[in-house]
Design a protein around this motif. Sequence first.
Motif, PDB file in Angstrom:
ATOM      1  N   ALA A  99       0.824  -1.209   0.000  1.00 34.44           N
ATOM      2  CA  ALA A  99       0.000   0.000   0.000  1.00 34.44           C
ATOM      3  C   ALA A  99       0.860   1.261   0.000  1.00 34.44           C
ATOM      4  O   ALA A  99       0.663   2.168  -0.826  1.00 34.44           O
ATOM      5  N   PHE A 100       1.831   1.328   0.918  1.00 29.39           N
ATOM      6  CA  PHE A 100       2.624   2.544   1.017  1.00 29.39           C
ATOM      7  C   PHE A 100       3.598   2.697  -0.145  1.00 29.39           C
ATOM      8  O   PHE A 100       3.903   3.824  -0.565  1.00 29.39           O
ATOM      9  N   GLY A 101       4.065   1.583  -0.697  1.00 30.76           N
ATOM     10  CA  GLY A 101       4.909   1.672  -1.885  1.00 30.76           C
ATOM     11  C   GLY A 101       4.137   2.215  -3.072  1.00 30.76           C
ATOM     12  O   GLY A 101       4.632   3.050  -3.839  1.00 30.76           O
ATOM     13  N   GLY A 102       2.898   1.781  -3.220  1.00 33.40           N
ATOM     14  CA  GLY A 102       2.061   2.267  -4.318  1.00 33.40           C
ATOM     15  C   GLY A 102       1.767   3.753  -4.204  1.00 33.40           C
ATOM     16  O   GLY A 102       1.742   4.472  -5.217  1.00 33.40           O
ATOM     17  N   ILE A 103       1.550   4.228  -2.997  1.00 35.08           N
ATOM     18  CA  ILE A 103       1.299   5.656  -2.778  1.00 35.08           C
ATOM     19  C   ILE A 103       2.508   6.477  -3.228  1.00 35.08           C
ATOM     20  O   ILE A 103       2.362   7.526  -3.886  1.00 35.08           O
ATOM     21  N   GLY A 104       3.699   6.021  -2.901  1.00 35.75           N
ATOM     22  CA  GLY A 104       4.906   6.747  -3.285  1.00 35.75           C
ATOM     23  C   GLY A 104       5.101   6.806  -4.789  1.00 35.75           C
ATOM     24  O   GLY A 104       5.512   7.841  -5.333  1.00 35.75           O
ATOM     25  N   ILE A 105       4.804   5.725  -5.479  1.00 36.92           N
ATOM     26  CA  ILE A 105       4.933   5.710  -6.943  1.00 36.92           C
ATOM     27  C   ILE A 105       3.980   6.726  -7.571  1.00 36.92           C
ATOM     28  O   ILE A 105       4.352   7.481  -8.484  1.00 36.92           O
ATOM     29  N   ALA A 106       2.753   6.788  -7.070  1.00 33.95           N
ATOM     30  CA  ALA A 106       1.780   7.751  -7.589  1.00 33.95           C
ATOM     31  C   ALA A 106       2.226   9.191  -7.324  1.00 33.95           C
ATOM     32  O   ALA A 106       2.064  10.072  -8.181  1.00 33.95           O
ATOM     33  N   TYR A 107       2.799   9.432  -6.146  1.00 34.05           N
ATOM     34  CA  TYR A 107       3.235  10.785  -5.795  1.00 34.05           C
ATOM     35  C   TYR A 107       4.406  11.232  -6.666  1.00 34.05           C
ATOM     36  O   TYR A 107       4.512  12.416  -7.023  1.00 34.05           O
ATOM     37  N   ALA A 108       5.283  10.304  -7.031  1.00 29.01           N
ATOM     38  CA  ALA A 108       6.407  10.636  -7.909  1.00 29.01           C
ATOM     39  C   ALA A 108       5.902  11.139  -9.256  1.00 29.01           C
ATOM     40  O   ALA A 108       6.467  12.076  -9.839  1.00 29.01           O
TER      41      ALA A 108
END
Length: 411
Positions: free
Chosen positions: A169-178
């Motif tokens: 979940a948190f890895g996916g959030i970071g990819i979207a924010y990038a």
Amino acid sequence: MNKKVYPWVVVALLWGVALLNYMDRQMLSTMQEAMKADIVELCRAEAFGALMAVFLWVYGLVSPFAGIIGDRVSRKWVVVGSLLVWSGVTFVMGYATSFEQLYWLRAIMGVSEALYIPSGLSLIADWHTGKSRSLAVGIHMTGLYTGQAIGGFGAIVASSFSWQSTFHAFGGIGIAYALLLVVCLKDNPEQQTKAHTVTGADGKGLRNAFRGMGVVLSTWAFWVLLFYFAAPSLPGWAVRNWLPTLFSQSLSIPMESAGPLSTITIAASSFAGVILGGIVSDRWSQHNVRGRVYTSAIGLALTIPALVLIGLGHSVVAVVGAGLCFGVGYGMFDANNMPILCQIVSSKYRATAYGIMNMTGVFAGAAVTQVLGKWSDSGNLGLGFALLGCIVTLALVTQLCFLRPEHDTLD
């Protein structure tokens, strides 16, 4: 966008990156219990300490080169690339099935996260003049503390779902924010140093790339700042990696409670400390060129008695109270490291200089993380925290005696 508004937009955007930076690295320290059932090596505190330390050793080794890159190419793209890689690593950690896999993934995370801080802080310094620099850096630092606090809930999230789903979940959030940063984040065209290729056909590009490191290391005041930055990194990293364990042991409470209590205590007080330190420093520096140095020193002085109480206290009032005092003091210290660096190092070499500082501080942190792992196994974790106050005292005296900048900013 309005030139008076966009510098604060940069701070807001990088605040989110800072949050993800510390959240992704902090989660592992509170999910140890949940992961033990699947990865048995984590049952030993020394093995867990080694897992946390490999991140720091790699992070430290890469930091000087990360700084050089940040001074040579677009800082925006260094930030975006760094976030994208460490978020991808966080996502993949959810698929890990062995200690060895976690070990190598933490090493890769160390590479990618090292790239962020020198470029991110230099980008803020590019957009903010001396009158708002400490406050801007301080606000950015609150993102780190917020991420640390959210990471403290890793044990709760993992117990509600699974540790694998938490990483996903948190890895996916970071990819979207990038991807969001690709559109919204910009370099300051007036302050950005000219980008050069790191290597050239005649090797001149490589020589120029390392010229900044030579300039920085030939500055005597930088060596004073380097020691002053590195020594407090020992308790700083100790708090990040071992405070949940210490709270659990000292207060005899489960990690599900100790994790949030410890991280929120430090994060909330540090949040107040960086804002206070930023405001006081910006105002004081307008009247006294050493105002930033003095503000930082006051903050560091607060951490010394706090470390003793954190380590030796056994009541909620003593331990949590000491944690609050440590957070305020460390926040005031944290908010002024880059602004003080700007007083002694040119804007051309700020990322390089901060990369060297990061390396030194992180190497100190890696060493103390492993040492405290052994002390935890022998039941002496609290004593280790208390003894760190002596090292901080030495750093404080050195800073006050020898760090004497002549300008508020050196461009």
